[in-house]
Design a protein around this motif. Structure first.
Motif, mmCIF file in Angstrom:
data_model
loop_
_atom_site.group_PDB
_atom_site.id
_atom_site.type_symbol
_atom_site.label_atom_id
_atom_site.label_comp_id
_atom_site.label_asym_id
_atom_site.label_seq_id
_atom_site.Cartn_x
_atom_site.Cartn_y
_atom_site.Cartn_z
ATOM 1 N N THR A 195 0.454 -1.305 -0.210
ATOM 2 C CA THR A 195 -0.243 -0.209 -0.059
ATOM 3 C C THR A 195 1.104 1.298 0.212
ATOM 4 N N PHE A 196 2.441 1.384 0.611
ATOM 5 C CA PHE A 196 2.930 3.072 1.126
ATOM 6 C C PHE A 196 3.811 2.313 -0.463
ATOM 7 N N LEU A 197 3.736 1.609 -1.514
ATOM 8 C CA LEU A 197 4.767 1.084 -2.414
ATOM 9 C C LEU A 197 3.920 2.497 -3.646
ATOM 10 N N LEU A 198 2.419 1.856 -3.198
ATOM 11 C CA LEU A 198 1.593 1.961 -4.776
ATOM 12 C C LEU A 198 0.648 3.653 -4.371
ATOM 13 N N GLU A 199 1.060 3.984 -2.982
ATOM 14 C CA GLU A 199 0.058 4.591 -2.908
ATOM 15 C C GLU A 199 0.166 6.229 -2.011
ATOM 16 N N ASN A 200 1.814 5.671 -1.608
ATOM 17 C CA ASN A 200 2.244 6.673 -0.859
ATOM 18 C C ASN A 200 3.835 7.180 -1.212
ATOM 19 N N HIS A 201 4.545 8.081 -1.003
ATOM 20 C CA HIS A 201 5.744 8.672 -1.225
ATOM 21 C C HIS A 201 6.275 8.433 -0.130
ATOM 22 N N TYR A 202 7.789 8.584 0.020
ATOM 23 C CA TYR A 202 9.092 9.219 0.409
ATOM 24 C C TYR A 202 8.617 10.523 1.058
ATOM 25 N N SER A 203 9.345 10.833 2.420
ATOM 26 C CA SER A 203 9.752 12.668 2.694
ATOM 27 C C SER A 203 10.035 12.414 1.430
ATOM 28 N N ARG A 204 10.872 14.541 1.552
ATOM 29 C CA ARG A 204 11.167 14.843 1.110
ATOM 30 C C ARG A 204 12.859 14.454 2.127
ATOM 31 N N ASP A 205 12.569 14.349 2.442
ATOM 32 C CA ASP A 205 13.772 14.563 3.469
ATOM 33 C C ASP A 205 14.460 12.904 3.058
ATOM 34 N N PHE A 206 13.856 11.672 3.210
ATOM 35 C CA PHE A 206 14.451 10.495 2.661
ATOM 36 C C PHE A 206 14.653 10.600 0.815
ATOM 37 N N GLU A 207 14.122 11.332 0.558
ATOM 38 C CA GLU A 207 14.022 11.077 -1.418
ATOM 39 C C GLU A 207 15.978 12.273 -0.982
ATOM 40 N N THR A 208 16.303 13.141 -0.568
ATOM 41 C CA THR A 208 16.818 13.831 -0.234
ATOM 42 C C THR A 208 18.201 13.377 -0.070
ATOM 43 N N GLU A 209 18.018 11.736 0.535
ATOM 44 C CA GLU A 209 18.950 10.791 1.403
ATOM 45 C C GLU A 209 19.684 9.909 0.281
ATOM 46 N N ALA A 210 18.271 10.047 0.070
ATOM 47 C CA ALA A 210 18.862 8.594 -0.914
ATOM 48 C C ALA A 210 19.412 9.377 -2.737
ATOM 49 N N ASP A 211 19.063 10.311 -2.700
ATOM 50 C CA ASP A 211 19.588 10.535 -3.573
ATOM 51 C C ASP A 211 21.052 11.671 -3.581
ATOM 52 N N GLU A 212 21.914 11.652 -2.819
ATOM 53 C CA GLU A 212 23.167 11.857 -1.879
ATOM 54 C C GLU A 212 23.904 10.619 -1.923
ATOM 55 N N ARG A 213 23.103 9.543 -1.314
ATOM 56 C CA ARG A 213 23.700 8.055 -1.355
ATOM 57 C C ARG A 213 24.272 7.653 -2.915
ATOM 58 N N ALA A 214 23.004 7.954 -4.129
ATOM 59 C CA ALA A 214 23.149 8.049 -5.338
ATOM 60 C C ALA A 214 24.179 8.696 -5.466
ATOM 61 N N PHE A 215 23.895 9.948 -5.954
ATOM 62 C CA PHE A 215 25.653 10.718 -6.285
ATOM 63 C C PHE A 215 26.977 10.292 -5.972
ATOM 64 N N GLU A 216 26.710 9.731 -4.404
ATOM 65 C CA GLU A 216 28.315 9.021 -4.420
ATOM 66 C C GLU A 216 28.328 7.915 -4.532
ATOM 67 N N TYR A 217 27.305 6.973 -4.581
ATOM 68 C CA TYR A 217 27.885 5.647 -5.688
ATOM 69 C C TYR A 217 28.116 6.115 -6.895
ATOM 70 N N LEU A 218 26.873 7.233 -8.088
ATOM 71 C CA LEU A 218 27.651 7.036 -9.679
ATOM 72 C C LEU A 218 29.245 7.749 -10.139
ATOM 73 N N ARG A 219 29.410 9.202 -8.693
ATOM 74 C CA ARG A 219 30.712 9.324 -8.669
ATOM 75 C C ARG A 219 31.445 8.876 -8.757
ATOM 76 N N ALA A 220 31.934 7.251 -7.758
ATOM 77 C CA ALA A 220 32.809 6.393 -7.330
ATOM 78 C C ALA A 220 32.974 5.585 -8.330
ATOM 79 N N GLN A 221 32.332 5.759 -9.070
ATOM 80 C CA GLN A 221 32.309 4.604 -10.095
ATOM 81 C C GLN A 221 32.508 5.134 -12.096
ATOM 82 N N GLY A 222 32.196 7.033 -11.267
ATOM 83 C CA GLY A 222 33.208 7.770 -12.771
ATOM 84 C C GLY A 222 31.719 8.082 -13.645
ATOM 85 N N ILE A 223 30.526 8.262 -12.619
ATOM 86 C CA ILE A 223 29.538 8.352 -13.941
ATOM 87 C C ILE A 223 28.712 9.666 -13.126
#
Length: 266
Positions: A195-223
């Motif tokens: 229900t959460f995955l389909l009808e809700n969404h993460y808070s902006r804090d969680f999305e920002t945290e996931a974005d920051e993690r993603a950018f860290e992982y991508l940069r580490a592999q030259g992306i």
């Protein structure tokens, strides 16, 4: 005869203080205010803290089956088998495996594909499965597009955002887990994850945290992290082409616009 009973029992110490406070209007009002503040503080700060603690303490032996149950529930309700050909699935699986193996703390994630109408979407399940919908894969032009979304979803999983979000809505379960020290009992929240995955969404804090993690992982592999902005913009443009009907009503929050709405500006 309250007066006679009070006189017979006597009132001393804490009992006498309590009696005086109960008869004092200011103290009564203050107690109501204090109760409201404490409840609000628990909801805003205590519950998120407890949910994070419980989610991070959940052992793999409990989390992995929980994720399998969630995927099974989604398969039996809204998801359909992928229509992607075997070569496409094999290619992106290999790309994903090579990427996640070099992510700090990675190595245990896997990618899976499903169809959710025409919606481009991706979500992380407890246990480490990242699901891509056919609609999202069809928007991918380069491997980097795919990996940018994958990195973001890995970020969600590493921070246990799905479990934390659902647990924050299950105060009683969280309280019992914290008090008893037994987190295995939270498996009952599995019904709340789809229900959460389909009808809700993460808070902006969680999305920002996931974005920051993603950018860290991508940069580490030259992306470049710019790949993530590119695929997000493409998802937004698809929603614009479909018109405003999608995602406007209740229960339609899985649309691309809703998925993007809690992110920082693209």
């Amino acid at each position: 005869d309250n007066a006679a009973v009070d006189a017979a029992l006597g009132r001393r110490g804490v009992e006498a203080l309590t009696d005086r406070l109960e008869r004092h209007a200011g103290a009564a009002v203050a107690s109501v205010v204090a109760t409201v503040v404490l409840v609000a503080g628990f909801i805003l700060y205590g519950l998120p803290w407890a949910a994070e603690r419980v989610a991070r303490e959940l052992p793999p032996s409990v989390e992995a089956p929980l994720g399998e149950q969630v995927l099974g529930l989604l398969d039996s309700t809204v998801l359909e088998p992928t229509t992607l050909d075997a070569a496409t699935r094999a290619h992106y699986t290999a790309v994903f495996d090579a990427f996640q193996a070099r992510v700090p703390g990675g190595g245990g994630y896997r990618v899976d594909f499903r169809q959710l109408g025409d919606l481009p979407n991706a979500f992380a399940l407890p246990g480490g499965t990242i699901v891509f919908t056919d609609g999202l894969v069809e928007l991918v032009e380069e491997d980097e597009d795919f990996l940018a979304v994958a990195a973001h979803e890995i970020g969600h999983q590493q921070e246990r955002h799905t479990l934390r979000s659902v647990l924050q809505q299950s105060a009683v379960v969280v309280a019992l887990a914290v008090l008893s020290g037994d987190v295995s009992g939270i498996s009952g929240v599995v019904l709340g994850v789809p229900t959460f995955l389909l009808e809700n969404h993460y808070s902006r804090d969680f999305e920002t945290e996931a974005d920051e993690r993603a950018f860290e992982y991508l940069r580490a592999q030259g992306i470049s992290p710019a790949w993530f902005a590119r695929i997000m913009a493409r998802m937004e443009s698809v929603d614009g082409e479909d018109g405003d009907a999608e995602g406007e009503g209740e229960g339609e929050d899985a649309s691309p616009a809703a998925w993007a709405s809690t992110h920082p500006p693209t």
